[in-house]
Enzyme design. Sequence first.
Site, short mmCIF file in Angstrom:
data_model
loop_
_atom_site.label_atom_id
_atom_site.label_comp_id
_atom_site.label_asym_id
_atom_site.label_seq_id
_atom_site.Cartn_x
_atom_site.Cartn_y
_atom_site.Cartn_z
N LYS A 258 10.41 15.71 84.26
CA LYS A 258 10.57 16.23 84.88
C LYS A 258 11.22 18.28 84.95
O LYS A 258 12.30 18.21 83.89
CB LYS A 258 12.93 15.57 85.47
CG LYS A 258 13.32 16.15 86.76
CD LYS A 258 14.59 15.76 86.49
CE LYS A 258 15.85 16.25 85.55
NZ LYS A 258 15.67 18.33 86.49
N SER B 238 21.95 21.14 77.81
CA SER B 238 23.16 21.51 77.50
C SER B 238 23.65 20.89 76.66
O SER B 238 23.43 19.06 76.46
CB SER B 238 24.25 21.89 78.94
OG SER B 238 23.78 20.28 79.62
N THR B 239 24.33 20.86 75.10
CA THR B 239 25.12 20.37 74.91
C THR B 239 25.21 18.74 75.23
O THR B 239 25.65 17.24 75.28
CB THR B 239 25.97 20.89 73.54
OG1 THR B 239 24.49 21.88 72.82
CG2 THR B 239 26.43 19.68 73.02
N GLY C 101 22.88 16.09 76.94
CA GLY C 101 22.40 15.91 75.08
C GLY C 101 23.02 14.53 74.66
O GLY C 101 22.79 13.58 74.20
N GLU D 140 17.25 19.56 72.41
CA GLU D 140 17.48 20.91 71.64
C GLU D 140 17.61 21.11 72.75
O GLU D 140 18.17 21.11 73.89
CB GLU D 140 16.35 21.80 72.26
CG GLU D 140 15.50 22.33 71.33
CD GLU D 140 15.02 21.84 70.58
OE1 GLU D 140 15.23 22.48 68.95
OE2 GLU D 140 13.97 21.78 69.68
N CYS E 108 18.63 29.48 74.81
CA CYS E 108 19.35 28.25 73.83
C CYS E 108 19.75 29.69 72.53
O CYS E 108 21.16 29.81 71.56
CB CYS E 108 18.97 27.05 73.67
SG CYS E 108 17.59 27.43 72.91
N GLU F 167 29.45 28.63 74.02
CA GLU F 167 28.18 29.32 75.12
C GLU F 167 28.33 30.02 76.59
O GLU F 167 28.45 29.00 76.98
CB GLU F 167 27.17 28.14 74.66
CG GLU F 167 25.89 28.45 74.90
CD GLU F 167 24.11 27.71 75.31
OE1 GLU F 167 24.73 26.63 75.91
OE2 GLU F 167 23.56 27.58 74.85
P1 NAI Z 1 21.78 20.75 82.11
O1 NAI Z 1 22.44 20.68 80.94
O2 NAI Z 1 22.70 20.01 83.05
O3 NAI Z 1 20.41 20.57 82.30
C1 NAI Z 1 19.88 20.37 81.82
C2 NAI Z 1 18.41 19.80 82.54
O4 NAI Z 1 19.09 18.20 82.27
C3 NAI Z 1 18.13 19.57 84.40
O5 NAI Z 1 16.63 19.64 83.94
C4 NAI Z 1 18.83 18.88 84.57
O6 NAI Z 1 18.50 18.33 85.89
C5 NAI Z 1 18.63 17.88 83.07
N1 NAI Z 1 19.73 16.60 83.98
C6 NAI Z 1 20.69 17.26 84.31
N2 NAI Z 1 22.20 15.95 84.19
C7 NAI Z 1 21.22 15.31 83.41
C8 NAI Z 1 21.63 13.94 82.92
N3 NAI Z 1 22.32 13.13 83.36
N4 NAI Z 1 20.18 13.25 82.37
C9 NAI Z 1 19.74 13.35 82.47
N5 NAI Z 1 19.18 14.93 82.90
C10 NAI Z 1 20.19 15.36 82.91
O7 NAI Z 1 21.93 22.60 82.26
P2 NAI Z 1 22.37 23.16 83.69
O8 NAI Z 1 23.22 22.46 83.86
O9 NAI Z 1 21.49 23.88 84.35
O10 NAI Z 1 23.35 24.57 82.72
C11 NAI Z 1 24.67 24.24 81.90
C12 NAI Z 1 24.82 25.17 80.62
O11 NAI Z 1 23.69 24.39 79.89
C13 NAI Z 1 24.67 26.33 81.03
O12 NAI Z 1 25.59 27.27 81.07
C14 NAI Z 1 24.11 26.93 79.36
O13 NAI Z 1 25.11 26.58 78.51
C15 NAI Z 1 23.93 25.48 79.09
N6 NAI Z 1 21.82 24.94 78.93
C16 NAI Z 1 21.53 25.32 77.82
C17 NAI Z 1 19.52 25.23 77.44
C18 NAI Z 1 19.67 25.43 76.55
O14 NAI Z 1 18.19 26.08 76.48
N7 NAI Z 1 20.17 25.08 75.33
C19 NAI Z 1 18.68 25.37 79.61
C20 NAI Z 1 20.09 25.31 79.86
C21 NAI Z 1 21.22 25.13 79.75
#
Ligand code: NAI
Length: 796
Positions: free
Chosen positions: A192, A245-246, A249, A266, A300, A397
Amino acid sequence: MKIKEIYDTMVYGPAPESANPVHEWLDAHDSTFQLFIDGTWKAPGSGVYFDSMNPSNKKGLAKIAEANEQDVNDAVEAAGKALPGWVAMGGHQRARYLYAIARQIQKYSRLFAVLESMDNGKPIRETRDIDIPLVARHFYYHAGWAQLMETELKDYKEIGVIGQIIPWNFPLLMLSWKIAPALAMGNTVVLKPAEFTSLTALLFAEICQQAGLPKGVVNIITGAGATGAALVNHPGVQKIAFTGSTEVGKIIRRAIAGSGKKVSLELGGKSPFIVFEDADLDSVVEGVVDAIWFNQGQVCCAGSRLLVEESVAETLYAKLKIRMEQLIVGNPLDKCIDIGAIVDKVQVKTIDELVKQGVAEGCAMWQPARDFPTEGCFYPPTLFTNVSPSATIAQEEIFGPVLVAMSFRSHKEAVALANNTRYGLACSLWTENINLALDIAPQVKAGTVWINCTNMFDAASGFGGYRESGFGREGGKEGLYEYAKPKVEDTFSDKPVLTAKSKAGAAVSANNHHPDIDRTSKMYIGGKQARPDGGYSMPIKNSAGAYIGEVSEGNRKDLRNAVEAAHASSAWSGMTGHARAQVLYYIAENLAARREEFVQRLVQMTNQNKSDALLEVEKSIERIFTYAAYADKYDGMAHSTIQRNVTLAMPEAIGVLAIICPDESPLLGFISTVMPALAMGNQVVVIPSETAPFSATDFYQVLDTSDVPAGAVNIVTGKKDELAAELAKHDNVDGIWYFGNKEGSKKVEYLSTDNMKRSWVNYGKYRNWLDPAQGEGEVFLRHATQIKNIWIPYGA
Ligand code: NAI
Ligand code: MG
């Protein structure tokens, strides 16, 4: 006009990359995209589509299908159906497919680069020169591992259907990090993409079709968090791989606790970028640009905390500001810009709020005077100085182009500041002194350390975090273990593997009254015998039900003391592998000297035959030898990355490791779990067998006489599952192993999520500890270590 004037007034004209190929591709699809399931395109069950937009102009690009639970079921089912064929075709055939995918990506690289830039807002310079070439590289590299799996990982097999969820910051690159190793190892996937950036994943699905990939091997389902959650919770998925996001995660870790699903996470970071006074400051400035303004800081592992030695701090800030004035923010498709658009207005808002909070908390904010576009989702490069280590912007972050600078006076302070974070993803070190760099590198808690470089990635090097940055590695040989499992796992038993009881049964126990029967055995904390804090003891019966003695009942306070003692014992982790091996051999020697005593104990506790008990003791001695041998032989690697570097993949101890021993094989189970952890330099807090604890509590005598430093091994007896829960929750425990029942496994995984400690549990599947194939080996060492990749310029 003088030449100097020409230089001073010269501005770059725009050099836009054409968006036409992307528009043609979108038009050919009517700008509407379905779900890629079982090799074909399927309309979403919900009938719902959401918009994907171009953040640089906020214009819609396409309508994307939102997958509901039924769609997720279909995708997982398709992947399950495809699995046997994909496994059976063998590594070589899989290698051919991965190779074909890599070729197709190169063939369409410009379309991918433009599409990624438009959907995400990244500069075309980056998608063209970094993202897409690395994507192709990832598939080539893993085509090689598919080819070599049967020789290099012959004791491993596929895990099954893998659910993969990726973020929006490197959409296609994260897809390749997930899909390439999974397919190489014989798994099938349901992936996804992030809802802001689904398009390159959908183009990738077309590439899979063109490459003739068998149906159902790759399934791409689009949607937001709810779709991701449905995938996570689907019982047909054997592993979840997540980047994001953590916060999410942790939700995922808790959601699948105890299910037996494997997981790699990650997560976020707040990575330090450390500048020592002898660093080449002009190189440092360019490094900072790459660290925090690459991909608009939405990285990240961004070097978002600049830690500078005080003597050069003001000089560096001044140089940085001059450089920042030159950074051009603008249209991502313009080849001349440095900083593109932020992925979405939501993210712009998040960044802006954190920046405002930084100002409110008294930090000094600076932005260049240069104009930047106001139409799309843009944010100027931003520098904060005068930041206290506890400021929100120093801890959270930001995930945007915002750099937070602090200074330090001593190397010790630099390390303390670097580690003053709940994260541990990456670190950049800048000094012209290689001794200093390699002195600091092991002290920083981070999965990647870049020396005089930053944000370097390659398929051949593992990448992943310590602490709340998650666990698991992607890339390198170490990354393969996230997608392959030891074949021997299939032979574990659903019930504890017990040694046959002696026919004489109770008679044996009656005849074998241990001389210490009236004594309550003590615990062992910080190299000393310790009475339980609560003052309680528990009666222990043998397996025929006869009372044989009392054991101290440890509680939370005892565990706290044990964890503290373990942390205080840096002597052990500081020893060389050779020195640790010597201690382990010494332990084996002393156990051998007390062989009779331990045989008696085993007979008394488990009613086994004396000959079986002797076998358990002999196996224990042998196993200690195994890990003594490994102590200086579980080597790291020097990865061959495409950059001019040596990348040292160093296995490091986890730190303080809690080990909850199996109840069965009371001595051998204790030895088989504690010794590999010790061999790798961990300090351990051990909960021995609850039903038969005495061979562990007797063991302190062996430890005391074997030069084991105080605090390296701490033994707390009592109710196994209660103690396990306390250790799982404990913030200063870095990792936890649990060998017990299903319920206990679930609890440990669930409770260990708070500080994201590494957990390894058996889900109620039992090993035969007497069988070396099940009871010992590299897998124990791997769980006792985490790999740090240190990038050092080499041959440049
Ligand atoms: P997110 O962690 O919500 O999204 C990442 C992925 O997880 C997306 O594909 C999303 O649809 C999916 N997702 C969201 N909720 C989920 C759930 N309950 N179960 C399974 N999958 C789920 O990150 P978001 O909201 O896009 O960004 C928020 C913050 O997260 C950013 O401001 C940043 O600080 C951090 N982030 C960190 C990343 C990294 O590479 N470490 C990448 C993206 C965001
Ligand atoms: Mg978009």
